[in-house]
Enzyme design. Structure first.
Site, mmCIF file in Angstrom:
data_model
loop_
_atom_site.group_PDB
_atom_site.id
_atom_site.type_symbol
_atom_site.label_atom_id
_atom_site.label_comp_id
_atom_site.label_asym_id
_atom_site.label_seq_id
_atom_site.Cartn_x
_atom_site.Cartn_y
_atom_site.Cartn_z
ATOM 1 N N GLY A 93 0.694 -1.250 -0.403
ATOM 2 C CA GLY A 93 -0.075 0.419 -0.417
ATOM 3 C C GLY A 93 0.709 1.199 0.298
ATOM 4 C CG HIS A 94 4.193 4.037 2.115
ATOM 5 N ND1 HIS A 94 5.443 4.112 1.448
ATOM 6 C CD2 HIS A 94 3.688 4.787 2.445
ATOM 7 C CE1 HIS A 94 5.876 5.676 2.235
ATOM 8 N NE2 HIS A 94 4.347 5.986 3.017
ATOM 9 C CG PHE A 95 2.938 5.600 -2.463
ATOM 10 C CD1 PHE A 95 1.802 5.887 -1.893
ATOM 11 C CD2 PHE A 95 3.650 5.429 -1.910
ATOM 12 C CE1 PHE A 95 1.673 6.667 -0.842
ATOM 13 C CE2 PHE A 95 4.310 7.083 -1.119
ATOM 14 C CZ PHE A 95 3.245 7.384 -0.228
#
Length: 151
Positions: A53-55
């Site tokens: 999720g990052h990123f």
């Protein structure tokens, strides 16, 4: 005259720090001198869970985790300098000043954390930390930690 290097492998780090996967961010201690400095390494793998999720499509190691890696390095230096904690005690991350991020850390990087002891005052110890990749500064900060009984 020879210069002695003090290293710590993961087994010794696990004896000192309470952190475990996925939050253990020090893979090896490259060198240290009790009460003065410590140099440690974090090998950044694309398999780190936060990269999902990052990123997505552009994985970047979260800045707050760079700071946490430096804080864990200060914890190891503190333990090696003043000894293990008594039962019921913890080292707490007590504060941070002058944190600056200079460039991103990405999968495949080997991040070296260098922390130096500055001073202890009223039970709070101050350390200067810098994180580097390929010899270039990616982050620097002044961190404080305190030894305390669990609440």
């Amino acid at each position: 005259m020879t210069t002695e290097t003090h290293t710590l492998h993961i087994e010794e780090i696990l004896e000192l720090l309470p952190h475990r996967y996925p939050f253990l961010l020090v893979d090896r201690v490259l060198d240290f001198e009790e009460g003065r400095f410590l140099r440690a390494v974090k090998n950044v793998s694309v398999n780190e869970p936060f990269f999902q999720g990052h990123f997505p499509g552009k994985p970047i190691f979260p800045g707050v985790l760079i700071l946490e890696a430096m804080a864990q390095a200060t914890g190891i230096l503190a333990f090696k300098s003043v000894g293990k904690l008594e039962p019921g005690e913890l080292y707490y991350f007590a504060g941070i000043d002058e944190a600056r991020f200079k460039r991103p850390v990405v999968p495949g990087d080997q991040m070296v954390m260098e922390v130096t002891f500055e001073k202890t005052r009223r039970g709070v110890t101050r350390f200067k930390g810098v994180a580097l990749v390929d010899g270039k500064v990616v982050c620097e900060a002044t961190m404080m930690c305190a030894r305390s009984r669990e609440a």
